[in-house]
Every structure is written in C-alpha cells, then in structure tokens.
Write a protein that holds these residues in place. Structure first.
Motif, short mmCIF file in Angstrom:
data_model
loop_
_atom_site.label_atom_id
_atom_site.label_comp_id
_atom_site.label_asym_id
_atom_site.label_seq_id
_atom_site.Cartn_x
_atom_site.Cartn_y
_atom_site.Cartn_z
N ALA A 150 -16.12 -6.81 -41.03
CA ALA A 150 -14.98 -6.73 -40.11
C ALA A 150 -14.39 -5.33 -40.13
O ALA A 150 -14.09 -4.75 -39.07
CB ALA A 150 -13.92 -7.77 -40.50
N LYS A 151 -14.25 -4.75 -41.33
CA LYS A 151 -13.71 -3.39 -41.45
C LYS A 151 -14.65 -2.36 -40.82
O LYS A 151 -14.22 -1.45 -40.13
CB LYS A 151 -13.46 -3.05 -42.93
N ASP A 152 -15.94 -2.53 -41.08
CA ASP A 152 -16.93 -1.60 -40.56
C ASP A 152 -16.97 -1.64 -39.02
O ASP A 152 -16.97 -0.60 -38.36
CB ASP A 152 -18.31 -1.92 -41.15
N VAL A 153 -16.99 -2.85 -38.47
CA VAL A 153 -17.03 -3.00 -37.02
C VAL A 153 -15.74 -2.46 -36.40
O VAL A 153 -15.77 -1.79 -35.35
CB VAL A 153 -17.30 -4.48 -36.63
N ALA A 154 -14.60 -2.70 -37.05
CA ALA A 154 -13.32 -2.16 -36.56
C ALA A 154 -13.35 -0.64 -36.55
O ALA A 154 -12.91 -0.01 -35.58
CB ALA A 154 -12.16 -2.67 -37.42
N ASP A 155 -13.89 -0.04 -37.61
CA ASP A 155 -14.03 1.44 -37.67
C ASP A 155 -14.85 1.95 -36.49
O ASP A 155 -14.48 2.93 -35.84
CB ASP A 155 -14.73 1.87 -38.98
N ARG A 156 -15.97 1.29 -36.23
CA ARG A 156 -16.85 1.72 -35.15
C ARG A 156 -16.15 1.60 -33.79
O ARG A 156 -16.28 2.49 -32.95
CB ARG A 156 -18.14 0.88 -35.15
N MET A 157 -15.41 0.52 -33.60
CA MET A 157 -14.69 0.33 -32.33
C MET A 157 -13.61 1.39 -32.14
O MET A 157 -13.49 1.97 -31.07
CB MET A 157 -14.08 -1.07 -32.26
N VAL A 158 -12.85 1.65 -33.20
CA VAL A 158 -11.76 2.63 -33.10
C VAL A 158 -12.32 4.03 -32.84
O VAL A 158 -11.74 4.79 -32.07
CB VAL A 158 -10.85 2.59 -34.37
N ARG A 159 -13.47 4.35 -33.45
CA ARG A 159 -14.10 5.65 -33.17
C ARG A 159 -14.45 5.78 -31.69
O ARG A 159 -14.20 6.80 -31.06
CB ARG A 159 -15.36 5.83 -34.03
N ARG A 160 -15.06 4.72 -31.13
CA ARG A 160 -15.45 4.76 -29.70
C ARG A 160 -14.21 4.85 -28.80
O ARG A 160 -14.21 5.58 -27.82
CB ARG A 160 -16.27 3.52 -29.34
N VAL A 161 -13.18 4.08 -29.14
CA VAL A 161 -11.93 4.11 -28.36
C VAL A 161 -11.31 5.50 -28.44
O VAL A 161 -10.86 6.05 -27.42
CB VAL A 161 -10.95 3.02 -28.86
N SER A 162 -11.32 6.10 -29.63
CA SER A 162 -10.76 7.44 -29.83
C SER A 162 -11.48 8.46 -28.95
O SER A 162 -10.85 9.30 -28.31
CB SER A 162 -10.89 7.89 -31.28
N LEU A 163 -12.82 8.38 -28.94
CA LEU A 163 -13.60 9.31 -28.13
C LEU A 163 -13.29 9.13 -26.64
O LEU A 163 -13.14 10.11 -25.90
CB LEU A 163 -15.10 9.12 -28.38
N THR A 164 -13.15 7.88 -26.22
CA THR A 164 -12.82 7.59 -24.82
C THR A 164 -11.46 8.17 -24.47
O THR A 164 -11.28 8.81 -23.42
CB THR A 164 -12.85 6.08 -24.57
#
Length: 174
Positions: A150-164
């Motif tokens: 859950a933490k890993d997937v959340a990290d990946r999502m936040v990175r993508r959102v940040s880039l967007t």
C-alpha cells in the motif's frame, strides 16, 4: 590544489543537479507542485487494502501542505484497486510453499473546476510471502506484505501526480 578544488566543486554540484531531475518539492511548500499536492482530495477506497492505500496517500499528500494546513480541494484522485494472492511454489503434496501478493491501482487525477481527467494511469507492486506451517504467521505475513505494498503503490501514485502537476504548472507558466 586546483584539481582538488575542482573535485570538491564537482562533488558539491552533483547532489544538487541529480542528473537533471529536480526534487518533487522544488521551491518548498510554496511551489505550485506542493500546493497542488496539498489540494488533492482522495475519496474513500473500498476494502482494507483501500483503507491502507488511502491513508498512505493522504500522509504523502499532506507532507506537501505548508504548516500541515490542507488547501481547499482543486483535484480529486479516484483510485480502484485490485489485490490478489498467487500461489508460487507448490510442493509435491499440493501444499503451497510461497505466495505472491500483488496490489494494482488504476488511478485518475481529476481537475475539480473543469472535470478534466489530467492523468489516467496504473501503478502496481508485488511481494513474495513464505507460507509457513503456522496459519497465523502466514496471515500476519500476508498482512505485512499488504501494508508495505500500500505504501509502495501510494508512493508511485504520488510521484506520477507530482509530475503531472509540475508539467501543468510549467505549461501555465506559474
């Protein structure tokens, strides 16, 4: 001395440049990206995995908020999860010796003002689990794996959102 000074200057310059990548929060909590992240609301996600992922997301998004204050929502992050257990090692007597827990997320970042979908992507992670003779220990291992995923997937999502959000800030010249 000249060579040594040049090496020191190079060593000091390297961590800052990061191979041309800027830190996500470049400009601190006042940057458009940090403010954008603080303005992302995450609706409830069903299930225990959803609860874990949503908590991890909110934790990461609130880090960006100046002084811990939450901005009024400007974006919504809709998340759908798929959590599965897969048998990996099957022994001669048909007992399972190893499992893989896979957590996948499909997520969309929506601009609340326009209803526009700014990002539609997937993120996933998996972890191997040893299946031991104690059922309780196996369940505990599965649960720990889910918490980490859950933490890993959340990290990946936040990175993508940040880039967007960074690309968007760049496009609007903020």
């Amino acid at each position: 001395m000249g060579m040594r000074a040049a090496l020191i200057a190079l060593a000091l310059a390297l961590p800052a440049s990061g191979c041309g990548l800027q830190p996500i929060y470049a400009g601190g909590s006042s940057s458009p990206v940090a403010q954008g992240l603080a303005a992302v609301t995450v609706p409830a996600i069903p299930g225990r995995d959803g609860w874990l992922v949503r908590n991890a997301l909110e934790e990461r998004l609130s880090v960006a908020a100046p002084g811990g204050a939450s901005a009024s929502p400007a974006y919504r992050l809709d998340v759908r999860l798929d959590d599965s257990l897969e048998a990996l090692g099957v022994l001669n007597d048909d007992t399972i010796s190893r499992e893989r827990r896979i957590l996948r997320a499909r997520f969309q970042l929506i601009d609340l003002a326009s209803g526009e979908i700014l990002l539609d992507a997937t993120a996933g992670s998996d972890a191997g689990i040893d299946v031991v003779s104690s059922e309780y220990a196996t369940i505990a291992a599965e649960q720990t794996a889910l918490e980490n995923l859950a933490k890993d997937v959340a990290d990946r999502m936040v990175r993508r959102v940040s880039l967007t959000l960074r690309e968007r800030a760049g496009a609007t010249g903020e």
